[in-house]
Write a protein that holds these residues in place. Sequence first.
Motif, short mmCIF file in Angstrom:
data_model
loop_
_atom_site.label_atom_id
_atom_site.label_comp_id
_atom_site.label_asym_id
_atom_site.label_seq_id
_atom_site.Cartn_x
_atom_site.Cartn_y
_atom_site.Cartn_z
N ALA A 76 23.71 29.34 -57.17
CA ALA A 76 25.10 28.90 -57.40
C ALA A 76 25.72 28.42 -56.10
CB ALA A 76 25.92 30.05 -57.97
N GLU A 77 26.65 27.50 -56.23
CA GLU A 77 27.43 27.06 -55.07
C GLU A 77 28.74 27.82 -55.06
OE1 GLU A 77 29.58 22.97 -53.43
OE2 GLU A 77 27.94 22.82 -54.88
N TYR A 78 29.18 28.28 -53.89
CA TYR A 78 30.43 29.04 -53.85
C TYR A 78 31.21 28.75 -52.58
CZ TYR A 78 27.75 32.34 -50.90
OH TYR A 78 26.99 32.92 -49.93
N ILE A 79 32.50 28.99 -52.68
CA ILE A 79 33.41 28.77 -51.56
C ILE A 79 34.27 30.02 -51.39
CG2 ILE A 79 35.29 27.35 -50.63
CD1 ILE A 79 34.24 25.10 -52.52
N ARG A 122 30.24 16.22 -58.11
CA ARG A 122 30.99 16.22 -56.86
C ARG A 122 32.48 16.00 -57.12
NH1 ARG A 122 29.98 19.05 -53.27
NH2 ARG A 122 32.14 19.64 -53.60
N GLU A 123 32.79 15.09 -58.04
CA GLU A 123 34.19 14.82 -58.38
C GLU A 123 34.84 16.06 -58.99
OE1 GLU A 123 36.72 11.30 -60.58
OE2 GLU A 123 34.92 12.04 -61.60
N ILE A 124 34.14 16.73 -59.91
CA ILE A 124 34.66 17.95 -60.55
C ILE A 124 34.93 19.02 -59.49
CG2 ILE A 124 34.02 19.88 -62.05
CD1 ILE A 124 32.51 17.74 -63.78
N LYS A 125 33.98 19.22 -58.60
CA LYS A 125 34.12 20.25 -57.56
C LYS A 125 35.30 19.93 -56.63
CE LYS A 125 29.23 21.47 -57.71
NZ LYS A 125 27.91 21.36 -57.04
N ASP A 126 35.44 18.66 -56.27
CA ASP A 126 36.55 18.27 -55.39
C ASP A 126 37.90 18.54 -56.04
OD1 ASP A 126 34.83 17.48 -53.40
OD2 ASP A 126 34.89 15.33 -53.91
N ILE A 162 38.58 22.34 -55.99
CA ILE A 162 38.96 22.76 -54.63
C ILE A 162 40.39 22.33 -54.33
CG2 ILE A 162 38.50 22.33 -52.18
CD1 ILE A 162 35.47 22.05 -53.04
N GLU A 163 40.74 21.12 -54.71
CA GLU A 163 42.10 20.61 -54.47
C GLU A 163 43.14 21.49 -55.17
OE1 GLU A 163 44.93 16.81 -55.74
OE2 GLU A 163 42.76 16.66 -55.98
N TYR A 164 42.90 21.83 -56.43
CA TYR A 164 43.86 22.62 -57.19
C TYR A 164 43.97 24.05 -56.64
CZ TYR A 164 44.75 19.16 -60.87
OH TYR A 164 45.15 18.05 -61.56
N VAL A 165 42.85 24.63 -56.27
CA VAL A 165 42.89 25.98 -55.69
C VAL A 165 43.66 25.97 -54.38
CG1 VAL A 165 41.50 27.81 -54.64
CG2 VAL A 165 40.83 26.84 -56.85
N GLU A 166 43.41 24.99 -53.56
CA GLU A 166 44.08 24.94 -52.26
C GLU A 166 45.57 24.63 -52.39
OE1 GLU A 166 41.80 22.34 -49.74
OE2 GLU A 166 40.16 23.80 -49.55
N ASN A 167 45.96 23.97 -53.48
CA ASN A 167 47.37 23.66 -53.71
C ASN A 167 48.13 24.82 -54.37
OD1 ASN A 167 47.32 21.12 -52.58
ND2 ASN A 167 46.92 20.07 -54.51
#
Length: 418
Positions: A138-141, A72-76, A79-84
């Motif tokens: 797989a999990e995807y966003i 969960r920490e890795i995924k967060d 996501i943070e870096y992609v959104e930034n």
Amino acid sequence: MFIGIDDTDSPNKYCTTYIATLLVEKFKEMGYNVEMPKLIRMNPTVKYKTRGNGGVSIRIIEDKKLSDNEKREIKDIVIEYVENYADFEYETTNPGIVFLDEENYAKNKDLLNSYYKKVLYDIVSIDYVESILKKINAEYIKYKKGYGIIGALGAISSNPPYTYELLAYRKRENWGKERFVDEKSVFEMDEKTFPFTFNNVDYDEGKSIIAPHTKCPVLYGIRGIDKDILIEAMKMIKSEEIDRYMIFKTNQGTDVHLRYMKIKDIYPNTGVIVYGKVVKEPKNLPGGHVVFRVSDGTGEIDCIAYEPTKKFRNIVRKLIVGDLVGVYGTVREKPFEINIEKLKIIKLAKKYTKDKKCECGGTLKAKGKKGGYKCRKCGKVIKYDEIKLIEVERDITEGFYEVPPSARRHLSKPILLF
């Protein structure tokens, strides 16, 4: 754990490889064992790509199984870096992220291998990739239209052959400003590292081609087949101050987007290798392009060398009907033709000219098919089909020819690597 990211950049700013670089640095700081990241190019004919149709993937090697909290920490963080660092304001930037566990990767290798070929050869829909992602659990966003999940899974699913690219990044205060990379040092580096690096300079144009022209964070990229030599190559280049760098494993310079096909089976927007005979001689088109036609017995197709291929077109212009050639390139939809990346001349046809010298020393003049040829000096008449033919030496040799580096696709394999 595998992480795939794509379609975060735009012609105006940012770069997906920069996000991957920051993430690799971050995960290493956190104590994770991170594999060399991958930069994977896919079908270059895709029309909705932002720049080079390349996705990135990162693998965190699990020395021990990751806990749910660690995952969960890795995924967060991803996501943070992609959104930034994604250009969400740009219309055709549609980011995507894919997370795939080691267990699901191992169980679905055959399906992933098939998917990799699919994204190299074809145009893939969102519905198709989502169906694959669900099959492999797989999990995807998806952000906006979410096209990035296509390349994100493509990068994860890639397999050899690979080459390497070292990407050097600029100080943030220099983003968007004119780059400084000393051209002379690039030429010297190219000479000293040949043949272990490639596509650094275009000698015909007399220019370096390692620096991009967009406002992205990349200062330059050096491609090669030996990662250690890439470090040495970077040390030889004089440039503005480098902020950081990263070496990526990549499929660039491998020709993996091309496959042997019969002309009858060719369809638009794919990469092909076709062997056949020239059946229509080269023709100059408006704009400086040159086109000729080949047949392999199953069909015929036009092959075109565009104006940016420069001197390569002179080779194409020397082809004649009967030459046996191999054409490497991608297929356009309209007009339906092969955009040539490489040309292999396998066997040259013999070329003849009519001997218009009479045995008396005079000159034979054509009088039409019925009249044949008549000597101006002695009056002797030779039937039209009986005039002697002289073989003309061809101003071209059999072998492999390629477009110049500045006109070369990321995936195109340089002849020096064959």
